[in-house]
Design an enzyme around this catalytic site. Structure first.
Site, PDB file in Angstrom:
ATOM      1  N   HIS A  14      26.465 -22.281  -8.057  1.00 37.66           N
ATOM      2  CA  HIS A  14      25.144 -22.012  -7.665  1.00 37.66           C
ATOM      3  C   HIS A  14      25.026 -20.960  -6.497  1.00 37.66           C
ATOM      4  O   HIS A  14      26.136 -20.359  -6.044  1.00 37.66           O
ATOM      5  CB  HIS A  14      24.757 -23.201  -7.225  1.00 37.66           C
ATOM      6  CG  HIS A  14      25.084 -23.867  -5.669  1.00 37.66           C
ATOM      7  ND1 HIS A  14      24.219 -24.760  -5.015  1.00 37.66           N
ATOM      8  CD2 HIS A  14      25.909 -23.505  -4.931  1.00 37.66           C
ATOM      9  CE1 HIS A  14      24.664 -25.018  -3.908  1.00 37.66           C
ATOM     10  NE2 HIS A  14      26.121 -24.257  -3.906  1.00 37.66           N
ATOM     11  N   CYS A  33      26.436 -20.864   1.364  1.00 39.46           N
ATOM     12  CA  CYS A  33      25.935 -20.923   0.188  1.00 39.46           C
ATOM     13  C   CYS A  33      25.119 -20.198  -0.363  1.00 39.46           C
ATOM     14  O   CYS A  33      24.249 -20.201  -1.553  1.00 39.46           O
ATOM     15  CB  CYS A  33      25.240 -22.449   0.092  1.00 39.46           C
ATOM     16  SG  CYS A  33      26.482 -23.971  -0.204  1.00 39.46           S
ATOM     17  N   HIS A  39      29.063 -19.114  -5.928  1.00 39.24           N
ATOM     18  CA  HIS A  39      30.395 -20.024  -5.725  1.00 39.24           C
ATOM     19  C   HIS A  39      30.262 -21.154  -6.254  1.00 39.24           C
ATOM     20  O   HIS A  39      29.214 -21.510  -6.803  1.00 39.24           O
ATOM     21  CB  HIS A  39      30.704 -20.079  -4.165  1.00 39.24           C
ATOM     22  CG  HIS A  39      29.530 -20.881  -3.519  1.00 39.24           C
ATOM     23  ND1 HIS A  39      28.260 -20.319  -3.198  1.00 39.24           N
ATOM     24  CD2 HIS A  39      29.349 -22.335  -3.265  1.00 39.24           C
ATOM     25  CE1 HIS A  39      27.262 -21.381  -2.751  1.00 39.24           C
ATOM     26  NE2 HIS A  39      28.137 -22.469  -2.770  1.00 39.24           N
ATOM     27  N   HIS A  41      31.092 -25.484  -6.649  1.00 34.41           N
ATOM     28  CA  HIS A  41      31.442 -26.987  -6.027  1.00 34.41           C
ATOM     29  C   HIS A  41      32.242 -27.828  -7.178  1.00 34.41           C
ATOM     30  O   HIS A  41      31.830 -27.663  -8.350  1.00 34.41           O
ATOM     31  CB  HIS A  41      30.268 -27.567  -5.468  1.00 34.41           C
ATOM     32  CG  HIS A  41      29.682 -26.724  -4.442  1.00 34.41           C
ATOM     33  ND1 HIS A  41      30.475 -26.732  -3.020  1.00 34.41           N
ATOM     34  CD2 HIS A  41      28.908 -25.971  -4.083  1.00 34.41           C
ATOM     35  CE1 HIS A  41      29.698 -26.209  -2.197  1.00 34.41           C
ATOM     36  NE2 HIS A  41      28.629 -25.767  -2.937  1.00 34.41           N
ATOM     37  N   ASP A  79      28.288 -29.219 -16.411  1.00 35.75           N
ATOM     38  CA  ASP A  79      29.528 -28.861 -16.058  1.00 35.75           C
ATOM     39  C   ASP A  79      29.926 -27.422 -16.789  1.00 35.75           C
ATOM     40  O   ASP A  79      29.585 -26.960 -18.011  1.00 35.75           O
ATOM     41  CB  ASP A  79      30.641 -29.929 -17.118  1.00 35.75           C
ATOM     42  CG  ASP A  79      31.830 -29.918 -16.551  1.00 35.75           C
ATOM     43  OD1 ASP A  79      32.250 -29.623 -15.406  1.00 35.75           O
ATOM     44  OD2 ASP A  79      32.731 -30.038 -17.473  1.00 35.75           O
ATOM     45  N   HIS A  80      30.705 -26.739 -15.753  1.00 30.89           N
ATOM     46  CA  HIS A  80      31.043 -25.265 -16.068  1.00 30.89           C
ATOM     47  C   HIS A  80      30.088 -24.589 -15.959  1.00 30.89           C
ATOM     48  O   HIS A  80      29.881 -23.207 -16.828  1.00 30.89           O
ATOM     49  CB  HIS A  80      32.057 -25.258 -17.132  1.00 30.89           C
ATOM     50  CG  HIS A  80      33.279 -25.802 -16.771  1.00 30.89           C
ATOM     51  ND1 HIS A  80      33.636 -27.167 -16.572  1.00 30.89           N
ATOM     52  CD2 HIS A  80      34.653 -24.907 -16.777  1.00 30.89           C
ATOM     53  CE1 HIS A  80      34.962 -27.274 -16.477  1.00 30.89           C
ATOM     54  NE2 HIS A  80      35.362 -26.030 -16.468  1.00 30.89           N
ATOM     55  N   GLU A 126      28.852 -33.219  -3.147  1.00 28.60           N
ATOM     56  CA  GLU A 126      28.819 -31.704  -3.403  1.00 28.60           C
ATOM     57  C   GLU A 126      30.180 -31.323  -2.721  1.00 28.60           C
ATOM     58  O   GLU A 126      30.905 -30.305  -3.165  1.00 28.60           O
ATOM     59  CB  GLU A 126      27.728 -30.810  -2.453  1.00 28.60           C
ATOM     60  CG  GLU A 126      27.663 -29.455  -2.886  1.00 28.60           C
ATOM     61  CD  GLU A 126      26.986 -28.550  -2.217  1.00 28.60           C
ATOM     62  OE1 GLU A 126      26.145 -28.195  -2.766  1.00 28.60           O
ATOM     63  OE2 GLU A 126      26.982 -28.544  -0.886  1.00 28.60           O
TER      64      GLU A 126
HETATM   65 NI    NI Z   1      27.110 -24.503  -2.239  1.00 27.36          NI
END
Ligand code: NI
Length: 136
Positions: A14, A33, A39, A41, A79-80, A126
């Site tokens: 995200h 972020c 990037h 998490h 997911d992914h 997160e």
């Molecule tokens: Ni982030």
């Protein structure tokens, strides 16, 4: 009343940014972020259902069923994936942990209700140190 929790895991990319802000202002408000090239998490999701144990099974909810419901409605979509670009229920929303926890609640609460179960909370980590809890 008994509270029962299923943990699920997903990872996703995200970024937090406002289109109409400069990169500098985004960096100021959102820090790392807001990195323009995304990037990721590793998220841990805790879904808690509340109720009385069924007199026959002793279950508040069958955890296999709960896991399947969470996976079909939420994990398979997250997911992914890229939260900003790929996820239908996050379209047009900030990809923050807070907003994601609300969106996950909205995905699963009605489906649980149809099964006769009551969602108590969605807890979303997160990072190891940062998590959000949502109670509807
Ligand atoms: Ni982030």
């Amino acid at each position: 009343m008994v509270y029962i929790t299923r943990r699920e895991h997903f990872n996703a990319a995200h970024k937090l940014f406002k289109e109409d802000w400069s990169d500098q202002k985004n960096m100021e408000i959102f820090g790392k972020c807001s990195n323009p090239n995304w990037h990721g998490h590793n998220y841990d999701l805790f879904v808690t259902v509340k109720g009385e144990p069924n007199p026959t099974t002793g279950f508040v909810i069958d955890l296999k069923k709960l896991s399947k419901l969470i996976n079909v409605l939420v994990i398979d979509k997250l997911d992914h994936k890229n939260l900003n670009l790929d996820v239908d229920f996050m379209k047009g929303r900030m990809a923050s942990t807070e907003v994601l926890a609300i969106a996950i609640w909205e995905q699963i609460a009605p489906a649980l209700k149809l099964e006769g179960s009551e969602l108590h909370s969605v807890k979303l980590y997160e990072t190891e140190n940062n998590y959000v809890e949502y109670f509807g």
